[in-house]
Design an enzyme around this catalytic site. Structure first.
Site, PDB file in Angstrom:
ATOM      1  N   TYR A   1       0.836  -1.202   0.000  1.00  0.00           N
ATOM      2  CA  TYR A   1       0.000   0.000   0.000  1.00  0.00           C
ATOM      3  C   TYR A   1       0.876   1.258   0.000  1.00  0.00           C
ATOM      4  CZ  TYR A   1      -3.831   3.160   1.018  1.00  0.00           C
ATOM      5  OH  TYR A   1      -4.742   4.184   0.943  1.00  0.00           O
TER       6      TYR A   1
ATOM      7  N   HIS B   1       1.356   4.212  -3.137  1.00  0.00           N
ATOM      8  CA  HIS B   1       1.121   5.637  -2.951  1.00  0.00           C
ATOM      9  C   HIS B   1       2.395   6.480  -3.072  1.00  0.00           C
ATOM     10  CE1 HIS B   1      -2.781   4.226  -1.739  1.00  0.00           C
ATOM     11  NE2 HIS B   1      -3.198   5.461  -1.941  1.00  0.00           N
TER      12      HIS B   1
ATOM     13  N   TYR C   1      -4.462  17.269   0.000  1.00  0.00           N
ATOM     14  CA  TYR C   1      -4.836  15.894   0.350  1.00  0.00           C
ATOM     15  C   TYR C   1      -3.611  15.133   0.833  1.00  0.00           C
ATOM     16  CZ  TYR C   1      -6.972  11.225  -0.449  1.00  0.00           C
ATOM     17  OH  TYR C   1      -7.463   9.948  -0.320  1.00  0.00           O
TER      18      TYR C   1
ATOM     19  N   TRP D   1      -8.858   3.000 -10.101  1.00  0.00           N
ATOM     20  CA  TRP D   1      -8.081   3.131  -8.860  1.00  0.00           C
ATOM     21  C   TRP D   1      -8.795   2.457  -7.697  1.00  0.00           C
ATOM     22  CZ3 TRP D   1      -3.233   4.494  -7.734  1.00  0.00           C
ATOM     23  CH2 TRP D   1      -2.916   4.732  -6.391  1.00  0.00           C
TER      24      TRP D   1
END
Length: 119
Positions: A18, A22, A41, A76
């Protein structure tokens, strides 16, 4: 602008992957988020899998709806869904839990400087 904070839980066995995913999010996804009104964000990930997200938006419902209309978001979300627990068949962007903001330093400091607070 509204500040939005949300939580999800990443499967412990998928934490490393993960993080890797990212490190370089698809440019098309980055552009779509920005165009949909997601600003400033950030994601924060604890070693136990707790994922905390934060962003600012003028309108949360409109920002979510704008992403819903993009093809890149569908791709996504489909790729990210297996990383999470407790989605119960929902996509990650449908399954995150938005938290209530109960304290903001800047807001309270600004209130101290109002004429009402000075009386």
């Amino acid at each position: 602008m509204r500040r939005v904070c949300f939580v999800l839980r990443v499967r412990p066995e998928r934490l490393a992957e993960y993080r890797e995913r990212h490190a370089e999010v698809w440019p098309e996804m980055l552009r779509a988020l920005h165009a949909a009104g997601w600003h400033d964000y950030s994601l924060f990930l604890h070693d136990d899998g707790l994922l905390v997200g934060h962003f600012r938006t003028a309108d949360l419902a409109a920002s979510l709806a704008a992403m819903e209309r993009t093809e890149v978001n569908a791709r996504w979300q489909a790729e990210m869904a297996p990383f999470f627990v407790d989605l119960f068949g929902r996509r990650p962007d449908e399954g995150f839990v938005v938290l209530d903001e109960i304290f903001n330093l800047d807001t309270q400091l600004a209130a101290l400087d109002t004429p009402e607070a000075l009386t």
